[in-house]
Design an enzyme around this catalytic site. Structure first.
Site, PDB file in Angstrom:
ATOM      1  N   GLU A  56       0.895  -5.141  13.318  1.00  0.00           N
ATOM      2  CA  GLU A  56      -0.269  -5.076  14.211  1.00  0.00           C
ATOM      3  C   GLU A  56      -0.956  -6.447  14.204  1.00  0.00           C
ATOM      4  OE1 GLU A  56      -3.081  -2.162  12.965  1.00  0.00           O
ATOM      5  OE2 GLU A  56      -4.184  -2.174  14.858  1.00  0.00           O
TER       6      GLU A  56
ATOM      7  N   ARG B 148       0.818  -1.222   0.000  1.00  0.00           N
ATOM      8  CA  ARG B 148       0.000   0.000   0.000  1.00  0.00           C
ATOM      9  C   ARG B 148       0.841   1.257   0.000  1.00  0.00           C
ATOM     10  NH1 ARG B 148      -3.298  -3.755   2.826  1.00  0.00           N
ATOM     11  NH2 ARG B 148      -2.214  -3.311   4.764  1.00  0.00           N
TER      12      ARG B 148
HETATM   13  P1  AMP Z   1       2.622  -1.353  11.382  1.00  0.00           P
HETATM   14  O1  AMP Z   1       3.866  -2.085  11.005  1.00  0.00           O
HETATM   15  O2  AMP Z   1       1.891  -1.988  12.531  1.00  0.00           O
HETATM   16  O3  AMP Z   1       2.860   0.119  11.588  1.00  0.00           O
HETATM   17  O4  AMP Z   1       1.609  -1.522  10.179  1.00  0.00           O
HETATM   18  C1  AMP Z   1       1.696  -0.700   9.077  1.00  0.00           C
HETATM   19  C2  AMP Z   1       1.453  -1.456   7.814  1.00  0.00           C
HETATM   20  O5  AMP Z   1       0.347  -2.344   7.918  1.00  0.00           O
HETATM   21  C3  AMP Z   1       1.136  -0.522   6.698  1.00  0.00           C
HETATM   22  O6  AMP Z   1       1.733  -1.040   5.527  1.00  0.00           O
HETATM   23  C4  AMP Z   1      -0.367  -0.520   6.614  1.00  0.00           C
HETATM   24  O7  AMP Z   1      -0.753  -0.568   5.261  1.00  0.00           O
HETATM   25  C5  AMP Z   1      -0.802  -1.778   7.336  1.00  0.00           C
HETATM   26  N1  AMP Z   1      -1.742  -1.575   8.428  1.00  0.00           N
HETATM   27  C6  AMP Z   1      -1.570  -1.931   9.714  1.00  0.00           C
HETATM   28  N2  AMP Z   1      -2.628  -1.643  10.454  1.00  0.00           N
HETATM   29  C7  AMP Z   1      -3.502  -1.075   9.628  1.00  0.00           C
HETATM   30  C8  AMP Z   1      -4.820  -0.542   9.817  1.00  0.00           C
HETATM   31  N3  AMP Z   1      -5.434  -0.535  11.005  1.00  0.00           N
HETATM   32  N4  AMP Z   1      -5.422  -0.016   8.734  1.00  0.00           N
HETATM   33  C9  AMP Z   1      -4.810  -0.013   7.522  1.00  0.00           C
HETATM   34  N5  AMP Z   1      -3.590  -0.495   7.297  1.00  0.00           N
HETATM   35  C10 AMP Z   1      -2.940  -1.029   8.337  1.00  0.00           C
END
Ligand code: AMP
Length: 172
Positions: free
Chosen positions: A95, A58
């Site tokens: 996450e 994304r």
């Molecule tokens: P993180 O590594 O937890 O900061 O997750 C970020 C990555 O996971 C990004 O590439 C986002 O596209 C995706 N992502 C994680 N949580 C979400 C969420 N609640 N909504 C949309 N995308 C998320």
């Protein structure tokens, strides 16, 4: 223009308890897309950014347009097994789940000044791994840019101390 209205919150995707931020309505609207690129680029004009590095998948949605807006090159970092010539790899916690990112071999010079971009920062694991990849080749992280920050998850704590972070929308 109201960027926030074009971001949909989808409950329980891809797992129960996750409030997923779906930015596809923002991508589909020509005026909002152009405005988002303009707003993403604005803080970094004049900062000497040579490359925008974005994370699969994304991060690619705005990453290439952001690179063009800053007259910078574009570096896609990808999940393992996708790059024909992989460079350094960094693992990270999501996450939801675990994964790793790889830098394409021999495309990011050591004197690069890099802007890291992704659509959303949640726990910060992905962006932290991307910053480590930049450092692995000896290049500089100028800053980190997101469309949306889920501040209640404190993703910034996973970034190197003092990192310049910009997010267009902040929740929590
Ligand atoms: P993180 O590594 O937890 O900061 O997750 C970020 C990555 O996971 C990004 O590439 C986002 O596209 C995706 N992502 C994680 N949580 C979400 C969420 N609640 N909504 C949309 N995308 C998320």
């Amino acid at each position: 223009m109201n960027l926030a209205a074009a971001i949909r919150t989808v409950p329980d995707f891809p797992e129960p308890g996750i409030q997923f931020k779906d930015i596809t309505p923002l991508l589909a609207d020509a005026a909002l897309y152009a405005e988002t690129v303009r707003q993403l680029a604005a803080p970094w004009q004049g900062e000497g950014v040579t490359h925008v590095l974005a994370m699969e998948s994304r991060g690619f949605w705005f990453g290439g347009a952001l690179a063009a807006a800053l007259d910078a090159g574009f570096i896609p970092v990808r999940k393992p097994g996708k790059l024909p010539l992989p460079g350094p790899r960094e693992a990270y916690a999501l996450e939801y789940g675990e994964d790793a990112l790889e830098l394409p071999a021999d495309v990011l010079p050591t004197d690069a000044r890099v802007l890291v971009h992704d659509d959303v920062i949640a726990t910060g694991g992905t962006a932290g791994a991307a910053c480590r990849l930049v450092h692995r080749v000896g290049a500089t992280v100028v800053g980190v840019s997101f469309v949306m920050e889920l501040a209640f998850l404190d993703g910034r704590s996973q970034l190197p101390a003092g990192t310049h972070v910009e997010a267009l929308q902040v929740e929590g």
